[in-house]
Design a protein around this motif. Sequence first.
Motif, PDB file in Angstrom:
ATOM      1  N   PHE A 271       0.828  -1.205   0.000  1.00 57.88           N
ATOM      2  CA  PHE A 271       0.000   0.000   0.000  1.00 57.88           C
ATOM      3  C   PHE A 271       0.867   1.262   0.000  1.00 57.88           C
ATOM      4  N   ILE A 272       1.865   1.304   0.873  1.00 59.99           N
ATOM      5  CA  ILE A 272       2.743   2.472   0.962  1.00 59.99           C
ATOM      6  C   ILE A 272       3.492   2.673  -0.353  1.00 59.99           C
ATOM      7  N   ARG A 273       3.951   1.560  -0.931  1.00 58.74           N
ATOM      8  CA  ARG A 273       4.699   1.644  -2.188  1.00 58.74           C
ATOM      9  C   ARG A 273       3.826   2.194  -3.318  1.00 58.74           C
ATOM     10  N   LEU A 274       2.586   1.720  -3.408  1.00 57.20           N
ATOM     11  CA  LEU A 274       1.690   2.200  -4.462  1.00 57.20           C
ATOM     12  C   LEU A 274       1.324   3.669  -4.256  1.00 57.20           C
ATOM     13  N   VAL A 275       1.136   4.071  -3.013  1.00 56.39           N
ATOM     14  CA  VAL A 275       0.872   5.490  -2.733  1.00 56.39           C
ATOM     15  C   VAL A 275       2.079   6.335  -3.128  1.00 56.39           C
ATOM     16  N   GLY A 276       3.272   5.861  -2.779  1.00 53.07           N
ATOM     17  CA  GLY A 276       4.489   6.599  -3.108  1.00 53.07           C
ATOM     18  C   GLY A 276       4.710   6.715  -4.616  1.00 53.07           C
ATOM     19  N   ILE A 277       4.534   5.598  -5.327  1.00 56.12           N
ATOM     20  CA  ILE A 277       4.708   5.615  -6.786  1.00 56.12           C
ATOM     21  C   ILE A 277       3.678   6.544  -7.430  1.00 56.12           C
ATOM     22  N   GLY A 278       2.427   6.423  -6.976  1.00 59.70           N
ATOM     23  CA  GLY A 278       1.380   7.277  -7.532  1.00 59.70           C
ATOM     24  C   GLY A 278       1.640   8.750  -7.269  1.00 59.70           C
ATOM     25  N   ALA A 279       2.058   9.073  -6.040  1.00 58.51           N
ATOM     26  CA  ALA A 279       2.335  10.469  -5.695  1.00 58.51           C
ATOM     27  C   ALA A 279       3.489  11.019  -6.530  1.00 58.51           C
TER      28      ALA A 279
ATOM     29  N   LEU B 259      -5.986   9.511 -15.839  1.00 58.50           N
ATOM     30  CA  LEU B 259      -5.904   8.089 -16.182  1.00 58.50           C
ATOM     31  C   LEU B 259      -5.099   7.317 -15.155  1.00 58.50           C
ATOM     32  N   ILE B 260      -4.118   7.991 -14.552  1.00 60.90           N
ATOM     33  CA  ILE B 260      -3.233   7.328 -13.586  1.00 60.90           C
ATOM     34  C   ILE B 260      -3.973   7.010 -12.292  1.00 60.90           C
ATOM     35  N   VAL B 261      -4.817   7.930 -11.831  1.00 60.45           N
ATOM     36  CA  VAL B 261      -5.502   7.751 -10.541  1.00 60.45           C
ATOM     37  C   VAL B 261      -6.355   6.490 -10.510  1.00 60.45           C
ATOM     38  N   PRO B 262      -7.280   6.273 -11.464  1.00 62.88           N
ATOM     39  CA  PRO B 262      -8.079   5.028 -11.422  1.00 62.88           C
ATOM     40  C   PRO B 262      -7.231   3.770 -11.579  1.00 62.88           C
ATOM     41  N   LEU B 263      -6.157   3.855 -12.373  1.00 64.33           N
ATOM     42  CA  LEU B 263      -5.280   2.696 -12.547  1.00 64.33           C
ATOM     43  C   LEU B 263      -4.628   2.298 -11.231  1.00 64.33           C
ATOM     44  N   LEU B 264      -4.104   3.270 -10.492  1.00 67.44           N
ATOM     45  CA  LEU B 264      -3.440   2.983  -9.217  1.00 67.44           C
ATOM     46  C   LEU B 264      -4.435   2.512  -8.159  1.00 67.44           C
ATOM     47  N   LEU B 265      -5.609   3.099  -8.136  1.00 71.34           N
ATOM     48  CA  LEU B 265      -6.630   2.657  -7.185  1.00 71.34           C
ATOM     49  C   LEU B 265      -7.075   1.229  -7.485  1.00 71.34           C
TER      50      LEU B 265
ATOM     51  N   SER C  79      -6.794   8.388  -2.216  1.00 70.78           N
ATOM     52  CA  SER C  79      -7.355   9.444  -3.065  1.00 70.78           C
ATOM     53  C   SER C  79      -7.058  10.832  -2.489  1.00 70.78           C
ATOM     54  N   ILE C  80      -7.183  10.959  -1.180  1.00 74.03           N
ATOM     55  CA  ILE C  80      -6.900  12.245  -0.536  1.00 74.03           C
ATOM     56  C   ILE C  80      -5.431  12.633  -0.718  1.00 74.03           C
ATOM     57  N   LEU C  81      -4.536  11.669  -0.526  1.00 76.07           N
ATOM     58  CA  LEU C  81      -3.103  11.937  -0.693  1.00 76.07           C
ATOM     59  C   LEU C  81      -2.777  12.316  -2.136  1.00 76.07           C
ATOM     60  N   PHE C  82      -3.414  11.634  -3.093  1.00 78.92           N
ATOM     61  CA  PHE C  82      -3.196  11.973  -4.500  1.00 78.92           C
ATOM     62  C   PHE C  82      -3.682  13.386  -4.811  1.00 78.92           C
TER      63      PHE C  82
ATOM     64  N   SER D 129      -6.712  19.419  -8.026  1.00 79.85           N
ATOM     65  CA  SER D 129      -6.756  18.711  -6.752  1.00 79.85           C
ATOM     66  C   SER D 129      -8.184  18.252  -6.446  1.00 79.85           C
ATOM     67  N   PHE D 130      -9.155  19.133  -6.661  1.00 82.22           N
ATOM     68  CA  PHE D 130     -10.548  18.782  -6.413  1.00 82.22           C
ATOM     69  C   PHE D 130     -11.019  17.681  -7.365  1.00 82.22           C
ATOM     70  N   CYS D 131     -10.674  17.802  -8.650  1.00 90.30           N
ATOM     71  CA  CYS D 131     -11.083  16.790  -9.641  1.00 90.30           C
ATOM     72  C   CYS D 131     -10.469  15.428  -9.325  1.00 90.30           C
ATOM     73  N   THR D 132      -9.201  15.439  -8.893  1.00 87.88           N
ATOM     74  CA  THR D 132      -8.530  14.185  -8.526  1.00 87.88           C
ATOM     75  C   THR D 132      -9.214  13.542  -7.332  1.00 87.88           C
ATOM     76  N   LEU D 133      -9.575  14.371  -6.332  1.00 89.10           N
ATOM     77  CA  LEU D 133     -10.241  13.851  -5.147  1.00 89.10           C
ATOM     78  C   LEU D 133     -11.605  13.258  -5.500  1.00 89.10           C
ATOM     79  N   VAL D 134     -12.393  13.976  -6.285  1.00 87.35           N
ATOM     80  CA  VAL D 134     -13.724  13.489  -6.670  1.00 87.35           C
ATOM     81  C   VAL D 134     -13.597  12.202  -7.482  1.00 87.35           C
ATOM     82  N   GLU D 135     -12.662  12.202  -8.438  1.00 85.14           N
ATOM     83  CA  GLU D 135     -12.459  10.996  -9.255  1.00 85.14           C
ATOM     84  C   GLU D 135     -12.048   9.813  -8.390  1.00 85.14           C
ATOM     85  N   GLY D 136     -11.117  10.051  -7.465  1.00 82.91           N
ATOM     86  CA  GLY D 136     -10.645   8.979  -6.595  1.00 82.91           C
ATOM     87  C   GLY D 136     -11.752   8.414  -5.723  1.00 82.91           C
ATOM     88  N   LEU D 137     -12.582   9.297  -5.157  1.00 82.51           N
ATOM     89  CA  LEU D 137     -13.686   8.835  -4.311  1.00 82.51           C
ATOM     90  C   LEU D 137     -14.714   8.042  -5.116  1.00 82.51           C
TER      91      LEU D 137
END
Length: 380
Positions: free
Chosen positions: A275-283, A297-303, A344-347, A358-366
Motif C-alpha cells: 500500500f505504501i509503495r503504491l501510494v508513493g509511486i502514484g504520488a 488516467l493514472i488515478v483510477p489505474l493505481l486505485l 485518493s486524498i493523498l493523490f 486537486s478537487f477533480c482528482t479527489l472526486v475521481e478517486g472517491l
Amino acid sequence: MGGLWKIRFNNYLRHRLKYLSYIMQGGLLIALLLIGAIGIVYYQRLLDVIPEPFPLLFAIALIMSVVLSVLEGKFFLFQADRVFLITCEDRMRQYIKYTFFYSLIRSLPIILIVSLVSAPALIHLEIPLELLTWIYVMILLLFILSFLTIVRSYFTKKKWLRLYLFISNFTILYFTMKGYVFIGALFLMFPITYLYLLFRQSSMLQWERLIELESSQTARFEQFANQFVDVPSLQNKVNPRKYLSWIIQLIPVSNAQTFLFIRIFFRKGSYIWVFIRLVGIGAYILYYLREEYTSYLIVPLLLWITHKQLLAIKKEQMRDSFLVILRNDYSLRNMILSLLVIQSILFSIVQLPSLQHSFCTLVEGLLISFFLENKKQRKS
C-alpha cells in the motif's frame, strides 16, 4: 544428465507459468500496456527538455554496461545436489550445455528491451545510421563476451569479475558511441583475452555458489508473484512491527472481525508495504503530471491495482482455520474502502496548489473507490 535437465526445466516452466497466468488474469498485462503507452509519450517529452550540457551519451553507456555486467545463468541446482550430483560432475557436460543455451536465450530479451529503450535517445542525439549500426553490433558482441565470461566464472573462483566487466564494457561502449569505433574495437581485445585466460584455467563447478544463486532467483520471483497472488512458501509469516503499533491504537475498533483485518494488514505478509509503495509511486507520478489531463488516467489505474492487492487479505483470513467462521467480508470492504479514500486524498494533495486539479482528482478517486467496492459487493 540431459534427461535430468529437461525434467527440471519442465518443472521450472510449470512453476513460472502457473503464477504468471494468475498474475496476468489479475489485469497486470492491461496495466503494463497502459503504463508503457503513457511512458513512451513522456519519455519523448523528457528527451525534448533535457538540457544540452547533460551527458546523455555517458548515461546510456553507463546503464547498458550495468545491464551487461549483471547477467546471470540458470543452472537448476538444488541443495540435495551437493550429495547426489557432486560425484557426477565429470558427466554433466550435456547438462551444462543445455544450461548455457537456455541462460543465453533467457538473457537476450533483457538486452533487446534495453537496446530498444536506448534507441530514441541515440536518435535524439542525431547519431548517424552507420554509427548506430556499429553501436548495436558492439552491444551484441559485448553481450556474448560478457555472458561467456560470467558463465565461465561459475567454474573458477574470480573476485571483482563483474566490476571488471562493467569497466571494460563501459569503456568500449562509450568510445564507440562517441564515434571512435576503432578505439572501441581495440579495447575489445581486453575481454577477449580475459575470457581466453579463463578457459585456460582448471575448472570445477562452484556448487555452493550456484545453489545459492538458484535459491536467490526463486526467492525473487516468488516475492514478485506474492504481490499479486498467494505464494504458499511466503504465507503465514507474521511480523510484530511494533513501530506501527501506535497507528493501530489510534484506530477505533468495535468489531472483532475488523480488529483482525486491521492486524492482518499491518502485521502479516507485506500488505502495508504494498500500500505504501503504491501510494508513493502514484504520488511521484502525479507530482510530475500536475495540471495535465493524463493524471486522470493514472488515478483510477493505481486505485484499481491497490484494490486488487488488498483483496488478498480475505484469502489470508480464510487460510487460518480459526478464522473460517468469519466469512462475512463486510469489515474487509470497509477497511479497503477507507484505504482507497486515504489514497485518493493523498493523490489530491499532490496536485496542489492547483485547486481545480486537486478537487477533480479527489472526486475521481472517491468515485472510483466507491465503484470498486460496490462492484465487489454486487458480485458477492
